[in-house]
Structure formats: structure tokens, C-alpha cells
Design a protein around this motif. Structure first.
Motif, short mmCIF file in Angstrom:
data_model
loop_
_atom_site.label_atom_id
_atom_site.label_comp_id
_atom_site.label_asym_id
_atom_site.label_seq_id
_atom_site.Cartn_x
_atom_site.Cartn_y
_atom_site.Cartn_z
N ASN A 1 -4.30 -0.46 3.29
CA ASN A 1 -4.28 0.54 2.23
C ASN A 1 -2.93 0.44 1.54
OD1 ASN A 1 -4.04 2.90 0.69
ND2 ASN A 1 -5.33 4.09 2.09
N TYR B 1 -4.32 -0.22 7.51
CA TYR B 1 -2.87 -0.08 7.61
C TYR B 1 -2.34 0.52 6.30
CZ TYR B 1 -2.82 -3.04 11.78
OH TYR B 1 -3.01 -3.55 13.04
N LEU B 2 -1.50 1.55 6.44
CA LEU B 2 -0.92 2.20 5.27
C LEU B 2 0.41 1.54 4.89
CD1 LEU B 2 -1.62 5.92 6.25
CD2 LEU B 2 -2.49 4.79 4.20
N LYS C 1 -2.15 4.16 10.17
CA LYS C 1 -3.45 3.79 9.63
C LYS C 1 -4.11 5.01 9.02
CE LYS C 1 -4.34 -0.03 12.86
NZ LYS C 1 -5.27 -0.60 13.86
N ASP C 2 -4.91 4.78 7.99
CA ASP C 2 -5.64 5.90 7.40
C ASP C 2 -6.88 6.20 8.22
OD1 ASP C 2 -7.57 4.02 6.76
OD2 ASP C 2 -7.11 3.97 4.62
N GLU C 3 -7.71 7.14 7.74
CA GLU C 3 -8.87 7.58 8.51
C GLU C 3 -9.90 6.47 8.71
OE1 GLU C 3 -9.47 8.59 4.16
OE2 GLU C 3 -7.87 8.74 5.66
N ASN C 4 -9.82 5.42 7.91
CA ASN C 4 -10.76 4.30 8.05
C ASN C 4 -10.16 3.12 8.81
OD1 ASN C 4 -12.87 5.56 6.50
ND2 ASN C 4 -11.65 5.13 4.65
N VAL D 1 -7.48 -0.06 -1.14
CA VAL D 1 -7.80 -0.73 0.12
C VAL D 1 -8.17 -2.19 -0.13
CG1 VAL D 1 -9.31 -0.75 2.13
CG2 VAL D 1 -8.57 1.44 1.16
N ASP E 1 3.13 1.69 1.64
CA ASP E 1 3.46 2.39 0.39
C ASP E 1 4.13 1.44 -0.60
OD1 ASP E 1 3.83 4.37 -1.48
OD2 ASP E 1 5.65 5.16 -0.55
N GLY F 1 -2.72 3.32 -1.89
CA GLY F 1 -3.96 4.03 -2.19
C GLY F 1 -5.14 3.12 -2.48
#
Length: 202
Positions: A19, A60-61, A54-57, A24, A63, A22
Motif C-alpha cells: 500500500n 505493507y504500508l 500492514k493495512d487491513e488487507n 495498492v 508512505d 494509499g
């Protein structure tokens, strides 16, 4: 939307989601691990020294700017750097340095160097035609400095042909190279003033 940037194939465990700012992206560990010293290699290897969220899915986050991540992934896939017209090489270099992709950093810097060289090479040649008599020629040529060079000398004879005292007259073409700059007024130097006053008497 999920952007599949992988070369294709691979087992389920081989696939990774990221991710980026924002957006993916789905790719493979093989693609991400092309540069063993990169941030992406460490990320997909779950490097304990590299904190990651990690986001809800399960992606890897990271920025960072997603617009530049697409050409970075494509580079890791096929080794070619292709930028969309709305992206800059400076922006790409910034992201490549963050992800620590050494070969991509080198390519981006080389492109920036070529672009800078082209910009520096944008010069404008300015020409002036000066009119003088034979006796003034040596003195006038002595005033050529500040980048002015004689490019052509044309003997146009004398105004009167019946007198042996008449001096030949010359047209002297001089030129100087100026760098192309944004529209701005530049004041002539003292030497240029002398040239202007001395010539252009036609």
C-alpha cells in the motif's frame, strides 16, 4: 484498485501487496528482491530491523508517492526506466534513493546529468556587423573581447575611386555566444558599448 506489476506466475506465498501512499500494488517477492540491498528486499524478507505495518488487507504500508512507484516496479521487472510525461527524473531519483535501489539511482543521475548538459548547451549566437575604414580596422579588432570574435571580413572598397588617398572600407561581422536565459534584460559591458559605438555606422 490493485495494480498487478509482477512479471506473472509464482505461488501464492510468492505474491506481495504494498500500500504505497494509499494505492495498492501487487507484485512478487522475486521482483522486489532484485536489489539485495534495497528497502523493498528487506521489506519482503520481513527484516526484523525494519519496522513495518500492514493495512487491513495485509498490504505493507509505505508512505511514499505512488505515482513514482509504478516505474520503479517496472524497472525491477525488466531493467528499463520508463517515465510518464507527467513525472520528473528528479522525483524518480528521490524515490529511488528512499528505496535504495542502487542501479536505478545511477541511471537517474546519469539522465539528470544529460538533461543538465543539454540545458547548459542551449546557447544563442549573436551577430553584429561593424563598418570601418582600413586605418580603423586594427584598433577596432583590438577591442574584440568579452567573448566577441571576428567571423567574417568583407572589403567593400572605398567611397571614392578617383583619389589614391581614399582608404578601403570594411564590413566586419563579429559574433558572441550567449546562454539562453529567461526573458531578462542584460546591460552591455563597457567593451560592448565601445563596439556598438565604433560600428554600425551604415
Amino acid at each position: 484498485a490493485v495494480f498487478n506489476m509482477a512479471a506473472g506466475g509464482g505461488s501464492k506465498d510468492e505474491w506481495v501487496k504494498l500500500n504505497i501512499g494509499g494505492m495498492v500494488f501487487a507484485t512478487t517477492k522475486t521482483t522486489l528482491c532484485k536489489d539485495k540491498n534495497s528497502f523493498l528486499h528487506r521489506l519482503c524478507q520481513d527484516d526484523p530491523d525494519l519496522p513495518s505495518l500492514k493495512d487491513e488487507n495485509g498490504a505493507y504500508l509505505v508512505d511514499r508517492d505512488p505515482r513514482y512507484f509504478s516505474p520503479i516496479l517496472n524497472y525491477l521487472r525488466h531493467g528499463k526506466l520508463i517515465l510518464e510525461p507527467n513525472l520528473t527524473i528528479e522525483g524518480l531519483l528521490e524515490e529511488a534513493e528512499f528505496y535504495n535501489i542502487s542501479q536505478l539511482i545511477k541511471i537517474a543521475k546519469e539522465r539528470m546529468g544529460r538533461y543538465s548538459g543539454l540545458m547548459e548547451g542551449q546557447h544563442k549566437q549573436v551577430y553584429r556587423v561593424l563598418h570601418c575604414q582600413e586605418g580603423e580596422l586594427t584598433q577596432m579588432l583590438a577591442t574584440l573581447s568579452d567573448g566577441w570574435k571576428m567571423t567574417q571580413l568583407v572589403n567593400i572598397g572605398s567611397q571614392y575611386s578617383y583619389s589614391s588617398d581614399d582608404q578601403s572600407e570594411f564590413l566586419v561581422v563579429v559574433s558572441k555566444e550567449f546562454e539562453e536565459t529567461p526573458r531578462s534584460e542584460t546591460k552591455p559591458t563597457d567593451k560592448e558599448k565601445v563596439l556598438t559605438e565604433h560600428g554600425l555606422r551604415m
